[in-house]
Enzyme design. Structure first.
Site, PDB file in Angstrom:
ATOM      1  N   THR A   1      36.855  52.837  28.394  1.00  8.26           N
ATOM      2  CA  THR A   1      37.132  52.604  26.976  1.00  8.26           C
ATOM      3  C   THR A   1      38.109  53.674  26.514  1.00  8.26           C
ATOM      4  O   THR A   1      37.764  54.854  26.420  1.00  8.26           O
ATOM      5  CB  THR A   1      35.848  52.664  26.139  1.00  8.26           C
ATOM      6  OG1 THR A   1      34.961  51.623  26.559  1.00  8.26           O
ATOM      7  CG2 THR A   1      36.155  52.479  24.657  1.00  8.26           C
TER       8      THR A   1
ATOM      9  N   LYS B   1      36.974  45.923  22.372  1.00  9.62           N
ATOM     10  CA  LYS B   1      35.908  46.902  22.579  1.00  9.62           C
ATOM     11  C   LYS B   1      35.697  47.748  21.320  1.00  9.62           C
ATOM     12  O   LYS B   1      34.575  48.114  20.990  1.00  9.62           O
ATOM     13  CB  LYS B   1      36.234  47.807  23.774  1.00  9.62           C
ATOM     14  CG  LYS B   1      35.180  48.873  24.077  1.00  9.62           C
ATOM     15  CD  LYS B   1      33.811  48.272  24.406  1.00  9.62           C
ATOM     16  CE  LYS B   1      32.742  49.351  24.650  1.00  9.62           C
ATOM     17  NZ  LYS B   1      32.904  50.051  25.929  1.00  9.62           N
TER      18      LYS B   1
ATOM     19  N   LYS C   1      33.338  59.385  20.812  1.00 10.75           N
ATOM     20  CA  LYS C   1      34.677  59.197  21.362  1.00 10.75           C
ATOM     21  C   LYS C   1      35.186  57.803  21.041  1.00 10.75           C
ATOM     22  O   LYS C   1      36.319  57.616  20.573  1.00 10.75           O
ATOM     23  CB  LYS C   1      34.647  59.439  22.874  1.00 10.75           C
ATOM     24  CG  LYS C   1      36.007  59.321  23.569  1.00 10.75           C
ATOM     25  CD  LYS C   1      36.241  57.951  24.175  1.00 10.75           C
ATOM     26  CE  LYS C   1      35.348  57.695  25.369  1.00 10.75           C
ATOM     27  NZ  LYS C   1      35.662  56.382  26.026  1.00 10.75           N
TER      28      LYS C   1
END
Length: 293
Positions: free
Chosen positions: A97, A172, A240
């Site tokens: 990701t 995502k 993150k």
């Protein structure tokens, strides 16, 4: 069957690479900690290489599942990076990701070497990786996705192509935004149930069967009530991911107040020492505010 390389053997990558071997593919792995790569090769039966370049040599597909933008660059670029060893016509499949920006940047570099690129971040957590039941959201050229999809099938329950390179990463971001809001709502609801003297697990079981149901409620309510968080997807990684989503939203001129607020709540969990706790640990904020921990 194909000749593959897999870069990154964390809690996700280790079982994902194993599924590829079990599907009959020839797999060479690379991990920053060589001892872990050696253990994987011993346990699973594949092979390992000391650099991404050597792992990628001769491979039809190179998969990666590392930490962040910088980690991805480190295994892709440079004299020892995967691109230095990849053959013309091979395809790089990135399960990390990361930002759509770095995805497009590296895909452009790969294209100069006639190497395809599919960004394919995953959802489903460690359990999904171990059980081969990940949801995988992809971006890339139609032919590159079509070639990669049968390989990815070794560890996916659903793989969907959303468009050009970067589309998987954008999807995502949407996934993580939805998760953040859901976990916060479940945390508030469960804590309210406990404070009201209700059996919170029974409440969760019933609510899960109605319009208030969610994956988070069905799969995390029990451990949230029991104060267990040493499992699942770490708060550090969620922050993150939310940082990536918030930066993308800012570039698009979007207002994302709930996501920004939950991100700050996760910062409080980190300050409590919960950086490696599961994301469901948001409920710990309420316990701390009421001096229960």
């Amino acid at each position: 069957m194909a000749k593959l390389a897999f870069l990154g053997l964390g809690v996700m990558g280790y079982p994902m690479a194993a599924h590829l071997v079990n599907a009959g593919h020839s797999v060479t792995v690379y991990n920053r900690t060589t001892a872990k790569a050696e253990k994987w090769a011993s346990d699973i039966g594949g092979s390992f290489a000391p650099t991404p370049r050597e792992a990628a040599e001769g491979a039809d597909f190179v998969m990666a599942c590392v930490g962040n933008d910088d980690d991805l660059r480190s295994v892709v670029e440079g004299d020892d990076g995967a691109l230095a060893g990849m053959k013309s016509g091979a395809i790089f499949v990135d399960h990390t990701t990361v930002s759509a920006l770095v995805t497009r940047e590296l895909a452009a570099v790969a294209a100069q070497q006639d190497v395809g690129w599919v960004d394919a971040p995953v959802s489903g957590g460690q359990a999904g990786a171990e059980n081969g039941q990940l949801a995988i959201m992809c971006g890339g050229a139609d032919d590159h996705f079509a070639a990669a999809k049968p390989i990815i099938a070794a560890y996916s329950k659903g793989t969907v192509h959303f468009g050009d390179v970067g589309s998987g990463q954008l999807t995502k971001m949407v996934n993580q935004v939805c998760i953040a809001g859901a976990i916060q709502a479940v945390s508030e609801g469960l804590y309210m149930a406990m404070q009201a003297g209700l059996d919170a697990k029974k409440v969760a079981d019933l609510v899960s069967q109605g319009a208030g149901g969610s994956w988070q409620l069905a799969n995390r309510a029990g451990t949230m009530v029991d104060n267990e968080f040493n499992h699942g997807f770490a708060v550090d990684w969620m922050r993150k991911d939310l940082g990536i989503a918030l930066a993308q939203g800012k570039d698009m001129g979007l207002s994302m107040p709930v996501t920004a607020l939950v991100d700050q709540f996760y910062a409080e969990v980190q300050q409590m020492g919960g950086g490696r706790w599961d994301t469901s640990s948001l409920i710990q904020r309420f316990r701390k505010m009421n001096d229960e921990i």
